[in-house]
Design a protein around this motif. Structure first.
Motif, mmCIF file in Angstrom:
data_model
loop_
_atom_site.group_PDB
_atom_site.id
_atom_site.type_symbol
_atom_site.label_atom_id
_atom_site.label_comp_id
_atom_site.label_asym_id
_atom_site.label_seq_id
_atom_site.Cartn_x
_atom_site.Cartn_y
_atom_site.Cartn_z
ATOM 1 N N MET A 89 0.755 -1.270 0.022
ATOM 2 C CA MET A 89 0.046 -0.042 0.082
ATOM 3 C C MET A 89 0.783 1.177 -0.018
ATOM 4 N N PRO A 90 0.647 2.304 -0.893
ATOM 5 C CA PRO A 90 1.638 3.451 -0.980
ATOM 6 C C PRO A 90 1.227 4.174 0.498
ATOM 7 N N GLY A 91 2.417 5.071 0.455
ATOM 8 C CA GLY A 91 2.454 5.865 1.737
ATOM 9 C C GLY A 91 1.261 6.747 2.168
ATOM 10 N N PRO A 92 0.780 7.539 1.293
ATOM 11 C CA PRO A 92 -0.321 8.544 1.623
ATOM 12 C C PRO A 92 -1.433 7.700 2.028
ATOM 13 N N LEU A 93 -1.873 6.751 1.013
ATOM 14 C CA LEU A 93 -3.065 5.882 1.274
ATOM 15 C C LEU A 93 -3.278 5.346 2.765
ATOM 16 N N GLN A 94 -1.767 4.815 2.889
ATOM 17 C CA GLN A 94 -1.791 4.320 4.442
ATOM 18 C C GLN A 94 -2.165 5.209 5.266
ATOM 19 N N ASP A 95 -1.331 6.604 5.200
ATOM 20 C CA ASP A 95 -1.887 7.523 6.090
ATOM 21 C C ASP A 95 -3.336 8.067 6.606
ATOM 22 N N LEU A 96 -3.864 7.831 5.047
ATOM 23 C CA LEU A 96 -5.224 8.066 5.101
ATOM 24 C C LEU A 96 -6.111 7.066 5.891
ATOM 25 N N MET A 97 -5.866 5.838 5.652
ATOM 26 C CA MET A 97 -6.343 4.629 6.568
ATOM 27 C C MET A 97 -6.207 5.018 7.987
ATOM 28 N N HIS A 98 -4.820 5.360 8.220
ATOM 29 C CA HIS A 98 -4.561 5.387 9.548
ATOM 30 C C HIS A 98 -5.086 6.632 10.298
ATOM 31 N N MET A 99 -5.421 7.519 9.462
ATOM 32 C CA MET A 99 -6.055 8.799 10.038
ATOM 33 C C MET A 99 -7.481 8.461 10.543
#
Lengths: 279, 283
Positions: B1-11
């Motif tokens: 999973m690419p970084g930004p999307l992972q961040d979004l999921m985390h958020m």
């Protein structure tokens, strides 16, 4: 064939005590094409609003089809001033025309405006009458000023009007388009009575059957003419040395037949003349 | 999973972030509908006036110890009807009168809060809201408001369309134009007050104007303009929240920043395209 469509007698209207219209009398018969000219602030729009029953005159009476205006408003096709001011409004041509089919006995809760097949057919026919076939799905803002004004006329035609009332219809049209638009009004079926209000002289080139000058009072002249006296009422009297005076004598010279023969109705100041000229 | 999307999921794992996203989406629906009507009727200034005058209601509620929301709603509805009446009756002076009510309402609120002993409400939270601290109760309230707005707008859609497009003609057709004007202003006041609590006054004005403007460029009908405005508004809210999470900046301001950036890009592109088309037509 001389059914009386509109009769105004001794109308007086004042805003906060300042008279705008005084002693106005006028009769319009079926099939007439009346041009109402007058300077800005001369009371043209007030007259239109009195005919529509939006304003009630302090004195005198207005009868449309022999009844009081607010009872027969649905038989009047009204094309308001600056109708095209909403330049960027997101709406397609067909929807604008369909607005004209709005139920007229409407209150806020019962008004309907259904997109029935019959209404759409009728709207297409109205667009055909104004020469805009095939434009029904166009965005209104993509049309030219003249075309847009025709759409508004088509909307007025949706109510099967016996009387078409246009207030400064050419305000947003270029000079070339103006003549075409007035010609188009003249070409409408003879059963529709048309009253056009304008302060724009190019209307005099169209086939109207009578002309009324409104400048606080109203003066009516039958026929397709404009003489010096009417022009003086429109623009005021000017010395011959004044450019306006020259203009007036030049323009009235363009209609020589009229300048020679003064219609008898012009004797009285506020003529309420019956007329013969039909389209 | 690419970084930004992972961040979004985390958020989105945080409850407060889920609430913020929901609040943004719910506010978008209300702002898209009412904002489109406000923009085509050129009532943006009036909407701004109502939004600011609402602070008077906040002050009154605290000073008299009344419940805040009903008091603010009542106060804003009163102020908005006053503005509606003035704007109908004295058309030429409408903007001045609205400006006066705008400032007066706000000053009134601030003075009353000063006079209220022991409590000092933060003006900043009124201006910028606190989308990251939206309670569940407010989400339900906004959902209810959205429901009401959708019902009212679809029921009155034909009349609202005719009224917005050509008021003179509507009047000539016998439509209750004054009543419709008051209905529209009332809907605006209600929307503004309900959403100020969540996202703040400045974000409300931004969401009322920028998405409808973007939608108006392409829309072929008022209904589509509303839908497209809702869409744009959702994009701005989600984008702004993601950026605010990523860079740890104020959420309301970053939503507006995203919206404004899109606004300037789109108007700039339009200008360039028009110029190209004009020069293409000339050659």
């Amino acid at each position: 064939m001389s059914e009386e469509i509109l009769s105004i007698s001794d109308l007086r209207f004042a805003y906060n005590g300042t008279p705008v219209l005084e002693d106005v009398s006028l009769t319009v018969n079926r099939g007439n094409y009346l041009a109402v000219l007058g300077p800005n602030g001369g009371g043209k729009t007030t007259l239109i609003k009195c005919i529509l029953g939006l304003l009630t005159p302090q004195q005198g009476s207005v009868r449309v089809f022999g009844e009081s205006p607010d009872r027969v408003r649905h038989r009047i096709g009204y094309v308001p001033q600056y109708a095209t001011a909403q330049e960027a409004f997101p709406i397609c041509v067909l929807d604008v025309v369909l607005m004209g089919a709005m139920n007229t006995a409407s209150t806020l809760f019962t008004s309907t405006w259904r997109r029935t097949r019959a209404n759409v057919e009728k709207a297409r026919h109205a667009l055909h009458m104004v020469g805009l076939d095939g434009h029904d799905q166009d965005n209104l803002r993509d049309l030219s000023g003249g075309q847009r004004q025709r759409v508004i006329v088509a909307r007025a035609l949706m109510g099967d009007p016996d009387l078409l009332l246009l207030d400064e219809p050419t305000a947003n049209i270029d000079p070339q388009g103006k003549f075409c638009f007035y010609e188009f009004l003249g070409s409408l079926p003879g059963t529709i009575t048309t009253i056009v209000v304008s302060h724009d002289l190019s209307i005099t080139a169209s086939p109207f059957t009578g002309i009324a000058i409104v400048n606080r009072s109203l003066r009516y002249a039958p026929g397709n003419t404009l003489n010096e006296e009417l022009l003086a009422m429109l623009y005021g009297t000017h010395e011959p040395t004044c450019p306006m005076g020259t203009f007036i004598s030049t323009v009235s010279g363009m209609f020589p037949a009229i300048a020679d023969v003064q219609p008898p109705e012009m004797e009285s100041d506020n003529a309420s003349a019956g007329r013969e000229g039909h389209r | 999973m690419p970084g930004p999307l992972q961040d979004l999921m985390h958020m989105l794992q945080f409850g407060f972030m889920q609430h913020a996203v929901l609040a943004g989406l719910l506010a978008s629906v209300a702002c898209g509908i009412v904002g489109s009507l406000v923009v085509v009727n050129r009532l943006v200034f009036l909407a701004g006036g109502v939004a600011h005058a609402a602070y008077g209601g906040v002050g009154l509620a605290f000073y008299l110890g009344l419940p805040v929301l009903p008091c603010t709603v009542g106060f804003s509805l009163g102020a908005s009807m006053l503005m509606a009446g003035v704007s109908l009756r004295y058309k030429e002076k409408a903007d001045t009168a609205i400006g006066v009510l705008w400032a007066a309402g706000m000053a009134f609120g601030i003075i009353l809060l000063d006079l209220t002993p022991g409590y000092n409400v933060d003006l900043m939270s009124f201006l910028f809201g606190s989308i990251l601290a939206v309670p569940v109760q407010d989400l339900w309230l906004m959902a209810a408001l959205d429901g009401i707005l959708i019902l009212v707008t679809s029921y009155f859609y034909p009349t609202l369309l005719l009224f917005s497009f050509d008021r003179e003609f509507a009047r000539a057709r016998g439509l209750a134009v004054t009543l419709l004007h008051c209905l529209l202003v009332g809907m605006t006041a209600l929307t503004v007050v309900m959403i100020i609590r969540v996202v703040g006054l400045i974000l409300v004005i931004a969401l009322l104007t920028i998405p409808p403007f973007m939608a108006q460029r392409r829309a072929r009908s008022l209904a589509r303009m509303m839908c497209m405005a809702i869409g744009w508004s959702c994009v701005f809210c989600l984008g702004g929240l993601a950026i605010s999470y990523q860079f740890d900046i104020t959420s309301g301001a970053s939503i507006i920043a995203v919206a404004s950036a899109c606004f300037f890009c789109v108007t700039g592109l339009d200008a360039v395209r028009n110029r190209l088309r004009a020069s293409g037509a000339r050659s």
